[in-house]
Design a protein around this motif. Structure first.
Motif, mmCIF file in Angstrom:
data_model
loop_
_atom_site.group_PDB
_atom_site.id
_atom_site.type_symbol
_atom_site.label_atom_id
_atom_site.label_comp_id
_atom_site.label_asym_id
_atom_site.label_seq_id
_atom_site.Cartn_x
_atom_site.Cartn_y
_atom_site.Cartn_z
ATOM 1 N N ALA A 80 61.447 40.678 38.211
ATOM 2 C CA ALA A 80 60.216 40.651 39.001
ATOM 3 C C ALA A 80 59.404 39.423 38.625
ATOM 4 C CB ALA A 80 59.399 41.907 38.751
ATOM 5 N N LYS A 81 58.895 38.749 39.646
ATOM 6 C CA LYS A 81 58.000 37.607 39.478
ATOM 7 C C LYS A 81 56.597 38.126 39.789
ATOM 8 C CE LYS A 81 56.901 33.237 41.710
ATOM 9 N NZ LYS A 81 57.258 32.372 42.851
ATOM 10 N N ILE A 82 55.721 38.146 38.778
ATOM 11 C CA ILE A 82 54.394 38.727 38.936
ATOM 12 C C ILE A 82 53.336 37.677 38.632
ATOM 13 C CG2 ILE A 82 52.789 40.505 38.146
ATOM 14 C CD1 ILE A 82 55.189 42.234 37.441
ATOM 15 N N THR A 83 52.481 37.425 39.629
ATOM 16 C CA THR A 83 51.398 36.457 39.493
ATOM 17 C C THR A 83 50.085 37.207 39.315
ATOM 18 O OG1 THR A 83 52.599 34.914 40.904
ATOM 19 C CG2 THR A 83 50.261 34.479 40.568
ATOM 20 N N THR A 84 49.290 36.760 38.352
ATOM 21 C CA THR A 84 48.004 37.390 38.054
ATOM 22 C C THR A 84 46.875 36.492 38.550
ATOM 23 O OG1 THR A 84 48.962 38.387 36.082
ATOM 24 C CG2 THR A 84 46.571 38.335 36.206
ATOM 25 N N ASP A 85 45.880 37.112 39.182
ATOM 26 C CA ASP A 85 44.697 36.394 39.638
ATOM 27 C C ASP A 85 43.486 37.289 39.402
ATOM 28 O OD1 ASP A 85 43.058 34.458 40.873
ATOM 29 O OD2 ASP A 85 43.304 35.405 42.831
ATOM 30 N N GLN A 86 42.526 36.791 38.668
ATOM 31 C CA GLN A 86 41.302 37.525 38.342
ATOM 32 C C GLN A 86 41.599 38.899 37.731
ATOM 33 O OE1 GLN A 86 38.735 37.506 41.773
ATOM 34 N NE2 GLN A 86 38.553 35.286 41.740
ATOM 35 N N GLY A 87 42.594 38.924 36.838
ATOM 36 C CA GLY A 87 42.902 40.132 36.089
ATOM 37 C C GLY A 87 43.742 41.169 36.821
ATOM 38 N N ARG A 88 44.190 40.857 38.021
ATOM 39 C CA ARG A 88 45.012 41.795 38.804
ATOM 40 C C ARG A 88 46.321 41.122 39.209
ATOM 41 N NH1 ARG A 88 42.811 46.534 40.364
ATOM 42 N NH2 ARG A 88 40.566 46.751 40.197
ATOM 43 N N TYR A 89 47.318 41.961 39.446
ATOM 44 C CA TYR A 89 48.594 41.445 39.928
ATOM 45 C C TYR A 89 48.426 41.118 41.412
ATOM 46 C CZ TYR A 89 50.848 43.058 35.630
ATOM 47 O OH TYR A 89 51.221 43.240 34.320
ATOM 48 N N SER A 90 48.252 39.840 41.717
ATOM 49 C CA SER A 90 48.004 39.427 43.091
ATOM 50 C C SER A 90 49.288 39.324 43.903
ATOM 51 C CB SER A 90 47.269 38.086 43.121
ATOM 52 O OG SER A 90 48.037 37.092 42.467
ATOM 53 N N GLU A 91 50.397 39.097 43.236
ATOM 54 C CA GLU A 91 51.691 39.003 43.925
ATOM 55 C C GLU A 91 52.783 39.569 43.026
ATOM 56 O OE1 GLU A 91 54.730 35.675 45.833
ATOM 57 O OE2 GLU A 91 52.788 35.046 45.064
ATOM 58 N N VAL A 92 53.533 40.498 43.575
ATOM 59 C CA VAL A 92 54.674 41.065 42.855
ATOM 60 C C VAL A 92 55.880 40.945 43.775
ATOM 61 C CG1 VAL A 92 55.668 43.101 41.749
ATOM 62 C CG2 VAL A 92 53.205 42.709 41.626
ATOM 63 N N GLU A 93 56.839 40.165 43.317
ATOM 64 C CA GLU A 93 58.026 39.898 44.151
ATOM 65 C C GLU A 93 59.276 40.137 43.320
ATOM 66 O OE1 GLU A 93 59.993 36.051 46.480
ATOM 67 O OE2 GLU A 93 58.091 35.835 45.448
ATOM 68 N N MET A 94 60.212 40.878 43.866
ATOM 69 C CA MET A 94 61.496 41.072 43.206
ATOM 70 C C MET A 94 62.359 39.849 43.554
ATOM 71 S SD MET A 94 60.772 43.784 41.630
ATOM 72 C CE MET A 94 62.318 43.922 40.740
ATOM 73 N N VAL A 95 62.903 39.220 42.533
ATOM 74 C CA VAL A 95 63.711 38.009 42.724
ATOM 75 C C VAL A 95 65.086 38.228 42.082
ATOM 76 C CG1 VAL A 95 61.694 36.500 42.874
ATOM 77 C CG2 VAL A 95 62.697 36.962 40.635
ATOM 78 N N ALA A 96 65.956 37.263 42.281
ATOM 79 C CA ALA A 96 67.315 37.361 41.725
ATOM 80 C C ALA A 96 67.247 37.416 40.192
ATOM 81 C CB ALA A 96 68.127 36.150 42.161
ATOM 82 N N GLY A 97 68.151 38.188 39.604
ATOM 83 C CA GLY A 97 68.187 38.360 38.155
ATOM 84 C C GLY A 97 68.278 37.048 37.406
ATOM 85 N N GLY A 98 68.930 36.062 37.995
ATOM 86 C CA GLY A 98 69.062 34.758 37.367
ATOM 87 C C GLY A 98 67.748 34.009 37.217
ATOM 88 N N ASP A 99 66.744 34.379 37.991
ATOM 89 C CA ASP A 99 65.437 33.725 37.901
ATOM 90 C C ASP A 99 64.702 34.082 36.613
ATOM 91 O OD1 ASP A 99 65.922 32.549 40.331
ATOM 92 O OD2 ASP A 99 64.568 33.850 41.457
ATOM 93 N N CYS A 100 65.108 35.186 35.996
ATOM 94 C CA CYS A 100 64.460 35.585 34.752
ATOM 95 C C CYS A 100 65.049 34.821 33.577
ATOM 96 C CB CYS A 100 64.605 37.089 34.522
ATOM 97 S SG CYS A 100 63.432 38.045 35.492
#
Length: 100
Positions: A80-100
């Motif tokens: 999972a690619k999770i972006t935080t903005d102002q203390g909240r998860y603004s974007e949560v996207e499931m991506v390919a395992g290789g991205d981790c």
């Protein structure tokens, strides 16, 4: 008839006793958001509070890039690619395992 009255008295007494006892709370599993392979339901959640839930689902922090964290679940191979903005998860996207 006497036995029926005695039995009813015992049931009534037990029922009243049970009503006055304090409720015991055990270690009950709290409901989780998302699953071990999909964290998109965490979008909008407070980052500090949601992180423990993500870890309980088996995810481990794999890497960070600024305000974006990549979480990997070794049991399922999910990333999972999770972006935080102002203390909240603004974007949560499931991506390919290789991205981790």
């Amino acid at each position: 008839m006497k036995t029926l009255v005695s039995t009813a008295g015992v049931v009534l007494a037990f029922g009243l006793t049970a009503c006055n006892e304090p409720e015991v709370v055990s270690d009950v599993e709290l409901p989780t958001i998302g699953s071990s392979s999909d964290l998109t339901a965490f979008q909008g959640a407070r980052a500090g509070q949601a992180e423990f839930g993500i870890q309980r689902l088996g995810f481990q922090l794999a890497r960070s890039e600024g305000l974006t964290n990549y979480w990997f679940n070794p049991a399922t191979g999910a990333c999972a690619k999770i972006t935080t903005d102002q203390g909240r998860y603004s974007e949560v996207e499931m991506v390919a395992g290789g991205d981790c």
